[in-house]
Write an enzyme that holds these catalytic residues in place. Structure first.
Site, PDB file in Angstrom:
ATOM      1  N   HIS A  41       0.921  -1.210   0.233  1.00  0.00           N
ATOM      2  CA  HIS A  41       0.472   0.142  -0.106  1.00  0.00           C
ATOM      3  C   HIS A  41       1.677   1.461  -0.216  1.00  0.00           C
ATOM      4  CE1 HIS A  41       0.667  -0.749   4.188  1.00  0.00           C
ATOM      5  NE2 HIS A  41       0.022   0.482   4.701  1.00  0.00           N
ATOM      6  N   HIS A  61       1.992   4.345   1.991  1.00  0.00           N
ATOM      7  CA  HIS A  61       1.850   4.592   3.127  1.00  0.00           C
ATOM      8  C   HIS A  61       4.180   4.893   3.385  1.00  0.00           C
ATOM      9  CE1 HIS A  61      -1.564   3.958   5.736  1.00  0.00           C
ATOM     10  NE2 HIS A  61      -1.715   5.255   5.221  1.00  0.00           N
ATOM     11  N   ASP A  77       6.014   4.899   5.227  1.00  0.00           N
ATOM     12  CA  ASP A  77       7.029   3.904   5.116  1.00  0.00           C
ATOM     13  C   ASP A  77       7.070   2.168   4.595  1.00  0.00           C
ATOM     14  OD1 ASP A  77       4.127   3.561   6.378  1.00  0.00           O
ATOM     15  OD2 ASP A  77       5.249   2.428   8.994  1.00  0.00           O
ATOM     16  N   HIS A  78       6.022   2.184   3.705  1.00  0.00           N
ATOM     17  CA  HIS A  78       6.147   0.994   2.880  1.00  0.00           C
ATOM     18  C   HIS A  78       6.869   1.254   1.355  1.00  0.00           C
ATOM     19  CE1 HIS A  78       3.813  -1.737   6.244  1.00  0.00           C
ATOM     20  NE2 HIS A  78       3.593  -0.084   6.180  1.00  0.00           N
ATOM     21  N   HIS A 108      -8.004  -1.228   5.415  1.00  0.00           N
ATOM     22  CA  HIS A 108      -6.211  -0.033   5.772  1.00  0.00           C
ATOM     23  C   HIS A 108      -5.898   1.039   4.960  1.00  0.00           C
ATOM     24  CE1 HIS A 108      -3.422   0.890   8.799  1.00  0.00           C
ATOM     25  NE2 HIS A 108      -2.170   0.829   7.254  1.00  0.00           N
ATOM     26  N   ASP A 146      -0.427  -4.057   6.136  1.00  0.00           N
ATOM     27  CA  ASP A 146      -0.721  -3.994   7.633  1.00  0.00           C
ATOM     28  C   ASP A 146      -2.079  -3.888   6.958  1.00  0.00           C
ATOM     29  OD1 ASP A 146       1.540  -2.860   7.992  1.00  0.00           O
ATOM     30  OD2 ASP A 146       0.850  -0.147   7.581  1.00  0.00           O
ATOM     31  N   HIS A 176       4.583  -4.797  10.936  1.00  0.00           N
ATOM     32  CA  HIS A 176       4.721  -4.006  11.707  1.00  0.00           C
ATOM     33  C   HIS A 176       5.641  -5.152  13.186  1.00  0.00           C
ATOM     34  CE1 HIS A 176       4.515   0.188  10.791  1.00  0.00           C
ATOM     35  NE2 HIS A 176       3.630  -0.307   9.846  1.00  0.00           N
TER      36      HIS A 176
END
Length: 253
Positions: free
Chosen positions: A65, A67, A69-70, A124, A143, A181
């Site tokens: 996805h 975001h 941090d991905h 999400h 996530d 995570h």
């Protein structure tokens, strides 16, 4: 092409391992021989260092996805390995730049010679996808599904998340669950607090506390373990999942 028993040098097995980055993120590395692919690289530098240390050639970057941090590490990885393919949801082309291969649920790919099935798992985010490797039994779920939990509903509905978790829960119970995570301890502390009579959750929390005390990752889990100890995956319907999400979002240890 499959390796036959007549060939003197059989294909190396697929290995999967983790690179911890940032505060609690994991970058997943798929390795076959000297070839590699990575899933959800938050940052580039530790990934470059780890692959170079092992003399691996990066062939693909898979995003679940959009975001930061991905996907944040993709530009740096492409500077080092400019020929690497970037695979992500075609529906998120504007939010996941650098895509060379836009995909959607139900599509079948091959990464490092390994069959990969794309699964739509919105909730999400609206265009979240997961990657399932049926031959080797790995699931990369970003996530959507966590060990003992699920992702926050930033763009999707409880009904979407419930459907997504049910879809993942239908995979073989031996499937290894690689989430992005290290949230396991908090997830299971919450679950044990609201379901104190649940022996399976209590035993899983005890094991996780020992693993974390020893500095070990709790990822991967398995679909079978999540079916038995993840309250979100066990939710009967969207309304129950919504109640669980509200409880977890507002829970303080």
């Amino acid at each position: 092409m499959r390796t036959s028993h007549h060939e003197p040098h059989p294909r190396p097995p697929l290995a999967v391992w983790l690179i911890p980055v940032l505060h609690d993120n994991y970058v997943m590395v798929l390795q076959r021989g000297n070839r590699a692919a990575v899933v959800d690289p938050a940052v580039a530098e530790p990934v470059v260092a780890a692959l170079e240390e092992r003399q691996l050639e990066l062939e693909a970057i898979l995003h679940t996805h959009h975001h930061s941090d991905h996907i944040g590490g993709a530009p740096g990885l492409l500077r080092r390995w400019p020929k690497a393919a970037v695979i992500a949801a075609a529906a998120d082309g504007e939010r996941i730049p650098l895509q060379t291969w836009g995909v959607a649920g139900g599509e079948h790919l091959e990464v490092l010679g390994e069959p990969v099935e794309v699964i739509d798992v919105p909730g999400h985010t609206r265009a979240h996808i997961a990657y399932w490797l049926p031959q080797s039994g790995h699931l990369f779920c970003g996530d959507t599904l966590f060990v003992g939990g699920c992702g926050r509903l930033f763009e999707g509905s409880p009904a979407q998340m419930h459907s997504s978790l049910q879809r993942l829960g239908a995979l073989p119970e031996s499937t290894r669950v690689w989430c992005a995570h290290e949230y396991t301890e908090a997830n299971l502390r919450w679950a044990a607090a609201i379901a104190p009579e649940d022996g399976a959750i209590a035993r899983r929390l005890s094991a996780v506390l020992a693993e974390r005390a020893a500095g070990q990752a709790t990822v991967p889990s398995s679909i079978g373990l999540e079916r038995s100890t993840n309250l979100f995956m066990r939710a009967a319907d969207a309304a129950e999942l919504a109640r669980l999400c509200h409880s977890k979002d507002n829970w303080r240890a």
